[in-house]
Design a protein around this motif. Sequence first.
Motif, PDB file in Angstrom:
ATOM      1  N   THR A 170     -19.046  53.280   8.421  1.00 34.00           N
ATOM      2  CA  THR A 170     -18.030  53.822   7.519  1.00 34.00           C
ATOM      3  C   THR A 170     -17.920  52.983   6.258  1.00 34.00           C
ATOM      4  O   THR A 170     -17.935  53.509   5.133  1.00 34.00           O
ATOM      5  CB  THR A 170     -16.669  53.878   8.224  1.00 34.00           C
ATOM      6  N   TYR A 171     -17.811  51.693   6.437  1.00 32.97           N
ATOM      7  CA  TYR A 171     -17.727  50.768   5.302  1.00 32.97           C
ATOM      8  C   TYR A 171     -18.979  50.876   4.435  1.00 32.97           C
ATOM      9  O   TYR A 171     -18.904  50.909   3.203  1.00 32.97           O
ATOM     10  CB  TYR A 171     -17.539  49.358   5.846  1.00 32.97           C
ATOM     11  N   SER A 172     -20.150  50.944   5.063  1.00 28.64           N
ATOM     12  CA  SER A 172     -21.404  51.039   4.319  1.00 28.64           C
ATOM     13  C   SER A 172     -21.461  52.324   3.506  1.00 28.64           C
ATOM     14  O   SER A 172     -21.898  52.322   2.348  1.00 28.64           O
ATOM     15  CB  SER A 172     -22.596  50.977   5.273  1.00 28.64           C
ATOM     16  N   ALA A 173     -21.021  53.439   4.096  1.00 24.00           N
ATOM     17  CA  ALA A 173     -21.021  54.709   3.387  1.00 24.00           C
ATOM     18  C   ALA A 173     -20.096  54.665   2.176  1.00 24.00           C
ATOM     19  O   ALA A 173     -20.430  55.152   1.092  1.00 24.00           O
ATOM     20  CB  ALA A 173     -20.612  55.833   4.333  1.00 24.00           C
ATOM     21  N   ALA A 174     -18.917  54.053   2.357  1.00 20.60           N
ATOM     22  CA  ALA A 174     -17.970  53.952   1.244  1.00 20.60           C
ATOM     23  C   ALA A 174     -18.529  53.084   0.121  1.00 20.60           C
ATOM     24  O   ALA A 174     -18.433  53.431  -1.062  1.00 20.60           O
ATOM     25  CB  ALA A 174     -16.648  53.374   1.746  1.00 20.60           C
ATOM     26  N   LYS A 175     -19.121  51.951   0.480  1.00 25.51           N
ATOM     27  CA  LYS A 175     -19.646  51.041  -0.534  1.00 25.51           C
ATOM     28  C   LYS A 175     -20.880  51.619  -1.229  1.00 25.51           C
ATOM     29  O   LYS A 175     -21.108  51.361  -2.419  1.00 25.51           O
ATOM     30  CB  LYS A 175     -19.959  49.687   0.098  1.00 25.51           C
ATOM     31  N   ALA A 176     -21.683  52.400  -0.504  1.00 24.70           N
ATOM     32  CA  ALA A 176     -22.796  53.088  -1.153  1.00 24.70           C
ATOM     33  C   ALA A 176     -22.275  54.122  -2.143  1.00 24.70           C
ATOM     34  O   ALA A 176     -22.829  54.302  -3.241  1.00 24.70           O
ATOM     35  CB  ALA A 176     -23.680  53.760  -0.103  1.00 24.70           C
ATOM     36  N   GLY A 177     -21.200  54.806  -1.770  1.00 22.14           N
ATOM     37  CA  GLY A 177     -20.581  55.762  -2.684  1.00 22.14           C
ATOM     38  C   GLY A 177     -20.078  55.103  -3.951  1.00 22.14           C
ATOM     39  O   GLY A 177     -20.179  55.678  -5.045  1.00 22.14           O
ATOM     40  N   ILE A 178     -19.538  53.900  -3.829  1.00 26.66           N
ATOM     41  CA  ILE A 178     -19.051  53.165  -5.007  1.00 26.66           C
ATOM     42  C   ILE A 178     -20.196  52.833  -5.948  1.00 26.66           C
ATOM     43  O   ILE A 178     -20.061  52.920  -7.176  1.00 26.66           O
ATOM     44  CB  ILE A 178     -18.293  51.902  -4.568  1.00 26.66           C
ATOM     45  N   ALA A 179     -21.359  52.472  -5.397  1.00 33.36           N
ATOM     46  CA  ALA A 179     -22.519  52.196  -6.240  1.00 33.36           C
ATOM     47  C   ALA A 179     -22.923  53.446  -7.011  1.00 33.36           C
ATOM     48  O   ALA A 179     -23.223  53.392  -8.209  1.00 33.36           O
ATOM     49  CB  ALA A 179     -23.678  51.683  -5.394  1.00 33.36           C
ATOM     50  N   GLY A 180     -22.929  54.612  -6.324  1.00 28.25           N
ATOM     51  CA  GLY A 180     -23.248  55.852  -7.003  1.00 28.25           C
ATOM     52  C   GLY A 180     -22.223  56.217  -8.059  1.00 28.25           C
ATOM     53  O   GLY A 180     -22.562  56.671  -9.160  1.00 28.25           O
ATOM     54  N   LEU A 181     -20.947  56.028  -7.747  1.00 24.99           N
ATOM     55  CA  LEU A 181     -19.873  56.285  -8.702  1.00 24.99           C
ATOM     56  C   LEU A 181     -20.037  55.423  -9.949  1.00 24.99           C
ATOM     57  O   LEU A 181     -19.802  55.881 -11.082  1.00 24.99           O
ATOM     58  CB  LEU A 181     -18.522  56.004  -8.041  1.00 24.99           C
ATOM     59  N   THR A 182     -20.448  54.186  -9.755  1.00 25.73           N
ATOM     60  CA  THR A 182     -20.655  53.265 -10.882  1.00 25.73           C
ATOM     61  C   THR A 182     -21.697  53.802 -11.856  1.00 25.73           C
ATOM     62  O   THR A 182     -21.511  53.762 -13.077  1.00 25.73           O
ATOM     63  CB  THR A 182     -21.073  51.878 -10.354  1.00 25.73           C
ATOM     64  N   LEU A 183     -22.797  54.324 -11.323  1.00 23.19           N
ATOM     65  CA  LEU A 183     -23.868  54.842 -12.183  1.00 23.19           C
ATOM     66  C   LEU A 183     -23.381  56.016 -13.025  1.00 23.19           C
ATOM     67  O   LEU A 183     -23.655  56.087 -14.232  1.00 23.19           O
ATOM     68  CB  LEU A 183     -25.057  55.280 -11.323  1.00 23.19           C
ATOM     69  N   VAL A 184     -22.661  56.934 -12.394  1.00 25.57           N
ATOM     70  CA  VAL A 184     -22.195  58.121 -13.113  1.00 25.57           C
ATOM     71  C   VAL A 184     -21.124  57.754 -14.141  1.00 25.57           C
ATOM     72  O   VAL A 184     -21.162  58.207 -15.293  1.00 25.57           O
ATOM     73  CB  VAL A 184     -21.656  59.168 -12.117  1.00 25.57           C
ATOM     74  N   ALA A 185     -20.178  56.923 -13.749  1.00 21.62           N
ATOM     75  CA  ALA A 185     -19.099  56.539 -14.662  1.00 21.62           C
ATOM     76  C   ALA A 185     -19.640  55.791 -15.878  1.00 21.62           C
ATOM     77  O   ALA A 185     -19.132  55.952 -16.990  1.00 21.62           O
ATOM     78  CB  ALA A 185     -18.068  55.681 -13.928  1.00 21.62           C
TER      79      ALA A 185
END
Length: 293
Positions: A170-185
């Motif tokens: 769960t933690y890994s999925a959330a932190k991977a999502g944050i990395a993706g969010l960073t690229l788009v933002a």
Amino acid sequence: MAALLEGRVAIVTGAGRGIGRAHALELARHGAAVVVNDHGVTNAGEAAGDSPADEVVAEIEAAGGRAVANGADVADFAQAEAMVRQAVETFGGLDVLVNNAGFVRDRMLVNTSEEEWDAVIRVHLKGHFAPLRHAGAYWRTEAKEGRQRAARVVNTTSGAGLQGSVGQATYSAAKAGIAGLTLVAAQELGRYGVTVNAVAPVAKTRMTEGAFDTSAMALPEDNSPVVAWLASTDSGDVTGRVLEIDGSVLTVETGWAHGPARDAGARWRAADVGPAVRALLAQAPEPEPVYGS
């Protein structure tokens, strides 16, 4: 010589303890006025009854800095908006958002409950989105009205999100999502003068104690000078990047990239896929091992 962050206004979420506290103190030491956010929960995200944000504010003020406490739940959309508004109304603007708040509920995948999944994804992923969304809207308005700010966002991902970690799906999925969010933002907000980067800090904190041996791990404050620089106007040419900080070692994470490819020239036949995939994998680098494997 002027301080690195003199005159800048920053929000640091989850800043009552650990890495967030170290970030808030470091930014203040370099001259920033800081909104010290902490919702006052335990390491598992349960209500603790008190928030240490006031203690961090007092420490900053005792050193001659400026700070104000904030108790918002950063994953609550309205509270995140009010937190951004507090920074603007208290200090006259907002230049830096450091998204750091989070907690863990470690479980092997087949033992993870729906409640545990929802809680961790909410605080990490939505807890990054909500403040970023409202800060981004503020910076867009400032830019459109001719007051473009050299704004900076520093998100917090993790090696668990970049390489994976056994027992932390769960933690890994959330932190991977944050990395993706960073690229788009980074791409969407760049037009308004905003850079968006992420750090993957390694440190001995409440979140790591008990999960594995932390005796050789860096201290929370060892990560904060990198965050201070990313928060400064000097970092304007760096955006959409993830930096891992492990004590004295600073690493640029390269992330997903297109590797070897093969064009069949037509729709793939299922019987041909296996040989093609194995040939491509033979040309590709081996993935980094998952933590704990």
